[in-house]
Every structure is written in C-alpha cells, then in structure tokens.
Design a protein around this motif. Structure first.
Motif: not given
Length: 792
Positions: A422-429
């Motif tokens: 709910p409080s963590q998100v990851r952007f993958v390149l």
C-alpha cells in the motif's frame, strides 16, 4: 483606462426614446440595468455562435463569435489552446440585453478574450468578438499599414450592424445599450469610433522617451487629417497610398469628415491599455457626463464583491485559466500549469524551498545499484481531499493515465510500475537512465503528480476535470474555465494546514487591468508587469514588486544558419547580431533591470551549467563583422517572430539589429500558433524564444541543439555525439565534462544569441505578509501555498 461614448446609427425608434427623456434618466436606466446584471443566475450559461460578416474593406470576411446569455446546458469544448464552457448554437435567453463588441489587439483572435466574453454573457450581455482581417494571429499583413488603422473601426461598425440586423440576435439586443471594449490596438479602434483624431506627429516624443523600444509608426510626422472612421462606402486601401515600409500610409488629403456619428444612439466605449498610437491622439467629441456613466457601468459590472474578505487572498492572472491545468495528466511543457497544480495537487517528489527534488508524498526513494529501478516509500499520513489515503495504486494509475509533456519519453524508458504494498511502489527501467528523477521529480513533467484512482474511475475523465480532487493544500470550491478558480484550505494536508483559508484566482489578461485591480485592492497579487506599468507600480504606495529570476533565458534562434546560401550561415554574421543588441537597455526597459544578462540559454542554477557572459554591446564591431562577411550594407533577414506576448521586446531588438544593417519585419502570433509553427519548422528568419522548463543543462539543449530535437532546424555532429555519450554515462563527473563541452561548442559556434535570464515581475499588495516569491528557486509563481500569509 480611458472610458468614453459615441453615437452610431441604429434606428429612429430608440432615438425618439432618448430625445424624450433627460440625460439623468438615461444614466439611471443604464446603471439600474448594470446592477441587475451583476449577479448571474445559476441556470444562465454562455451561448456560442460563429458569425461571418462581410468586410467593408474588401478581402477576407470578418470571422466573428457571438456570446450571449442562454439557459441551455453548457459543455466543455476545446478550441485550439482554449477550454470553453459554453452552449454551442443554443437559443438566446429572451429579453433586451446590452450589447458589447470586444476589439482584440494586434495579432489577436476572436477567442483571445473569451474569458471576458463568457463572464459578460453569463451576466446578461450579448458580446461579439470579431477577428480583424489582416491583423490577427494567422495574418498580420495589415500590421502598421493604413489597412489596419482605417480598417479596424470599419470592421467594428460592420459587426455592430450585422448583429443588430441578425434574425436571432437582433431580437434580444437592446440598441439603447451598446458598448465597445478595446484592448491594445483595439483601444485605438475604440478611441477612433468615439471621435479620437490620430496625431502621429506626437509619436516622435514618445519614442524619444522610450529609447529601447522601436516604434513601428514613428515615421509619421504629420497629423492624420482624414479620420479613420470616416471612409464609409469606399476602400481605404484604394484611396490611401501605402508606404513601402511596414508603417502606415501617408495622410495628406485634408478633410472635414467626422467619425461615424449620427444623432440616434449613444454607445459606451472602453479603451484599455493604450499604446504609442493611442497616446498620440487628440480626443474630440467626448462629453464628460457620459465618461462618468461608462466608468460607473464598468465598476458595477466587474463583480458583486470588489474586495477580498478576511482570510481570502486574490490573484490577478496574466493568462487564461485552462480547465486542463486542474488535471496533472495533461501538464504541458512549461511552468504555467504548476501555478495551479501546487495548490490543488501534490507529487511524490517536487521542487520546494528545500531543494529541486524534495520528498513530498513520498517520504523517501532509492535508486537500485544497477540503476535499473527506483523504489518510493509513501507517507502514511498523506490523503486526498475526500479523506482517502494516497496509495501505491494511485501512483501507478497516475503514471499510466499521464499524457502530458515528456509522456512518450517516460513510457519508452519505464518498462513497469510495480505495487510492492500500500505504501511502496517501484519504477523499473529498460536501461539505465540518469535523468529519470529529473523528469519524474521536477516540473519537467507532471507524471509524478498523483490523483485518486477510485475517484477518477467513479466520476470519469470529464467528471474529474469538472470536479477535481487532489492531495494538495487546497481543494476546489468552484471553477469557471477562462474566468475564475476558487479554492479553500484543506486542513488535512500532510505538510501543514494553510493559514490563508480561501484563494481566488481570476483571469486578467490585460496588463493595465491587473495593475489597476492591484492598486485598488481588488487583488492582492498580480503577475507579469513590464516597462512603464511596472515602474508605475514601483512608485505606488503599498505595492511591492517581486521579480523571481526564472529558469528561463530569452534568446534569438537563427534557423537559416543551416542554409549555406543564407548570410546567417557565416559565424561572423551571427556574432555581429549579438554585438548589435544592447541587452542592458532592453533589460531596463522591459524588466526594470531585474533580469540577468547571459551568454547561454542554460540557466546558471541548472546541474552541469557553465557561466557564459554575453558579448559586449558594440555596434561598430557588429558593422565591421558584417563587412568582413561580405555585407557592408547589411541584409534583409526576413520576418522576426517575438515570443508572445513580448512584442515590445521584439521591437527593441529589431531596432538594434536594423541600426547595424540587419533588417527584419515583426510578425506577431498567438502563443499556441507560434509553438505549432515553430515545432513544424514553419518559422524562418529570426525567432525570439524563451523556455522555463525545469531540468539540467543536457535536457535544456536537447530540444534546440541536437539532431531530432523538437525545435531544432539543424545540429552540429560534434554536439550530437557529445549528447549521445552523456545520455549513457552514469558517472556524474564524466557526464558533467561531456555536457560542459556541448555548451562550449554552442558558444564557440554562436548557434544562437542569448539575451537574459528573465525576471518575472509581480505586484504584491499591502495585505500580503508572505507572497512565496523566490521561495522555490527558478519557479515563477507564488508557492508553496501552505506557507503564504496575510498580515494580521
């Protein structure tokens, strides 16, 4: 502001009515009607109908928009750069409504003052906005000629006649109450119709008082003896000789003819922001009593409540409020939308007083060691205006629906957005990209500004635009696109509750209108003042000038340099142009000396920027360089396109270039048309440019100096190679060295002519204790909103 009245022939019945009553009765009726119109009924909307009117000067028709009160439901439509909340081709509200014509300025359009037109229509007025043929954003062929000076009043008369005779609008127009509002060149138009008599011999004195400005009509040394409004029934273009230059034709024939004027009806006229042409007029046929009537009408129509209430701060905006600025998904590639976004919405990371990438909705973020991902941890106390928490799902949803500036680039670089909790998100390149946080965590784009997923899905995209919910310090109370935005403090904002309880942002596109409102206390803060108006405000007791230095430089773009046959292809010619310009004088005339002279298009506060001082003002050296390049008598550089609305700055630069032999002709355009034509490589000659988009030195150069750059007409292989290498380099020191080489190559080759880093002048009223000026480095507007304060 000048306010006056005139007579027009609109019918004998109304004439008998006016003659049968004393003047004070007519005054009373006008004022009573205006007071009644001050409060708009909730069900009343603005109608919108296009009208084509025959041009009495010959040539293209007068494309006109009629705005009028209607009870039909309005819908939001997009026309060019404008968002209009109108009911298209609806039935007008029954009754006898006052009628106003709005005459736009040079290079304007029939939509440019839609905010004023919609406001008036909602308050019971019929409004016509003609687009003057030959003097609009699409066609400036008549600029500075007799066709402009003589044609404009005839255009207005034709539109008046057409609307009054129209089978639909003629039934709802009260011909006893007709007025004209003129902006800039439209002010000249209004003054001519009221009986103003041009005296161009007075322009010389004005131009001598403004040495850094170029007066395009200053060649006139004699008074105009033929009144521009007195040529009914014949073509002025045919009867008046036209000069070979871009200034007006000669006025040599004596005449006793008077302006359009018959004993039938009085028409209130308002002339706003007179320029040099209007200042050179001797007014005739003006009665003081009617000036007072029109002044009272203007004051009564403005608003039901003139001054701000306790705990309320009012803004006078220099631009037209657009509905899309309330939605981060449509953020454009310039700073203006963030004037609103900082109030209503919030980002994971954004520029703040603490730094260019300050944790906001995200309390922290971490870049992976392989440079292929960024992980954000959200604040647990962050919530939207409806009380729902900001979650990782909202972050992912906001990125996926984003379609604004740099959206294509971001989505090419980002392969996945992963919700880890709910409080963590990851952007993958897909590949290492050193500039990810630059685009995601600054105002280079709006992709990092978060909206509530559940709410948007519930109300739909159109519903969200009409009633947006954000996570910022203020919530939307009401929004009238093009007119006004009302906000109230959101006490649940995670950073702190704002001390000012209510914000009101009002569109006031005319500089003198903003200045007058600020001096009267109708607004507490107003944006964008220049030259004489800024100087007047500086001398006004209780008003303070602020001048934030933007992350934006003005420069001259020279697209013809890539053509081997063009004089601009020679470096000496480009350097001559740089030496020809007195930057210090222009800075003083335009921004009171607040701007910072520069020799680079990259702001000094940007990462990887180098400091470059501009060439000295040296017209003798400029002439010598031109002679060495084979142009001892100068050359014709074609058209000059000023960045809208900085026309006076463009005129000054044209004057300096012409003094050394580089001749050009100014062509003004509406901002949206300017950007479109530039992007499509349709502008040639000289282009006056500015941008204040956040970034670093590499991102600033990419659109203008690299192969494939959106605004680049050509590039140097050396710079293309350096740019490609720095984009792959993850070592900061090595990357900095490569970007420094790019900037040095640009300076050495004189690829452009930088002028100065713009100081964006505001006026701040006496009620404001903390305005937010200069709080965020390089940001042009008042922010952060939660830090603003009014005096006790």
């Amino acid at each position: 502001m000048l306010v006056m009245s005139a007579r027009l022939d609109l019918g004998p019945e109304r004439a008998r009515y006016l003659r049968a009553r004393p003047l004070h009765s007519v005054v009373f009726l006008l004022l009573l009607a205006t007071v009644a119109a001050a409060e708009a009924p909730a069900t009343r909307q603005s109608g919108f109908t296009r009208l084509t009117v025959a041009n009495p000067m010959g040539g293209g028709a007068i494309q006109t928009v009629v705005w009028y009160p209607t009870t039909a439901p309005a819908s939001l439509i997009k026309l060019g750069p404008f968002d209009l909340d109108v009911a298209i081709n609806s039935e007008p509200e029954a009754g006898a409504h006052p009628f106003i014509v709005i005459s736009h300025g040079t290079g304007g359009s029939n939509l440019g003052h839609h905010d004023t037109a919609i406001y008036l229509a909602r308050h019971g007025f019929v409004v016509a906005t003609p687009m003057h043929p030959g003097d609009n954003f699409q066609d400036t062929s008549a600029y500075g000629t007799d066709a402009q000076l003589f044609g404009r009043p005839r255009h207005v008369k034709a539109v008046l006649d057409a609307v009054v005779a129209h089978p639909v609008f003629g039934r709802v127009v009260d011909t006893a109450r007709i007025g004209i509002v003129g902006m800039s060149a439209g002010g000249y138009t209004a003054l001519v119709l009221v009986g103003g008599k041009p005296d161009f011999s007075k322009l010389g004195a004005y131009c001598r008082e403004q040495p850094a400005r170029r007066c395009s009509l200053s060649r006139h040394r004699r008074s105009a003896s033929i009144h521009p409004a007195s040529t009914a029934g014949r073509s002025t273009r045919a009867s008046m000789p036209r000069s070979k230059t871009s200034s007006a034709g000669r006025f040599s024939r004596p005449s006793r003819e008077r302006p359009i004027r018959t004993p039938n009806h009085r028409v209130g006229l308002i002339s706003i922001a007179p320029g040099p042409t209007v200042r050179a007029m001797s007014l005739t046929h003006v009665r003081k009593t009617w000036m007072l009537v029109a002044v009272l009408i203007v004051l009564l129509v403005t608003a039901a409540r003139t001054f701000a209430a306790d705990g309320e701060m009012r803004y006078g905006l220099h631009v037209t409020l657009a509905a899309r600025w309330l939605d981060p998904a449509e953020t454009e590639a310039f700073s203006t939308p963030f004037m609103v976004l900082y109030a209503v919405h919030d980002a994971l990371v954004k520029p703040m007083p603490g730094g260019m990438q300050t944790p906001s909705l995200a309390e922290s973020w971490q870049e992976a060691r392989d440079h292929l991902s960024y992980t954000f941890t959200l604040r647990r106390n962050a919530k939207f205006h409806d009380g729902s928490p900001v979650t990782a799902e909202d972050v992912k949803f906001s990125f996926e629906r984003y379609k604004g500036a740099s959206a294509t680039l971001l989505k090419e670089k980002v392969s996945d957005v992963q919700v880890l909790g709910p409080s963590q998100v990851r952007f993958v390149l897909r590949d290492p990209w050193p500039d990810f946080m630059l685009f995601y965590g600054t105002t280079a784009s709006g992709a990092g500004w978060i909206v509530p997923k559940k709410y948007v899905e519930k109300v739909g995209e159109d519903g969200f635009k009409k009633a947006p919910i954000g996570a910022g310090p203020y919530r939307v109370v009401s929004s009238s696109p093009g007119v006004e935005l009302v906000l109230e403090a959101f006490d649940g904002y995670w950073r702190k509750a704002p001390s000012i309880k209510r914000l009101v942002m009002r569109t006031m596109t005319e500089e003198t209108t903003r200045a007058a409102a600020l001096k009267r206390g109708e607004v507490d803060l107003a944006y964008l003042f220049a030259g004489p108006v800024a100087e007047e405000l500086r001398r006004t007791p209780g008003v303070k000038l602020e001048a934030p230095l933007l992350t934006g430089a003005f420069w001259l773009e020279l697209p013809e340099q890539w053509d081997p046959k063009s004089p601009w292809h020679d470096r000496r010619v480009r350097l001559a142009a740089s030496h020809a310009i007195d930057r210090k004088a222009i800075n003083q005339a335009e921004t009171l000396g607040f701007s910072r002279l520069t020799g680079s298009i990259v702001p000094r506060i940007f990462q990887f920027a180098i400091t470059v001082e501009p060439p000295a003002y040296d017209p003798a050296r400029a002439k010598k360089l031109l002679a060495e390049a084979g142009y001892p008598n100068g050359f014709d550089a074609g058209e000059f396109y000023p960045f809208p609305p900085y026309n006076s700055m463009g005129e000054a630069i044209i004057g300096y270039l012409q003094a050394v032999g580089i001749k050009s002709r100014m062509r003004v355009m509406e901002r949206a048309a300017y950007f479109t034509a530039w992007r499509e490589k349709k502008l040639h000659g000289i282009i006056l440019v500015i941008t204040s988009v956040m970034g670093n030195a590499a991102t600033r150069l990419e659109p203008y100096a690299t192969k494939g750059g959106i605004y680049a007409y050509g590039s140097l292989p050396e710079i293309d190679d350096l740019f490609a290498r720095q984009a792959r380099e993850v070592d900061t020191k090595k990357r900095e060295a490569l970007v420094h080489q790019m900037q040095k190559a640009m300076t050495e080759h004189v690829l452009n002519v930088p002028i100065y880093d713009l100081a964006f002048i505001w006026g701040v009223g006496p009620r404001v204790e903390v305005s937010g000026a200069n709080a965020i480095p390089g940001f042009p507007y008042s922010a952060p909103f939660e830090d603003l304060k009014l005096k006790p």
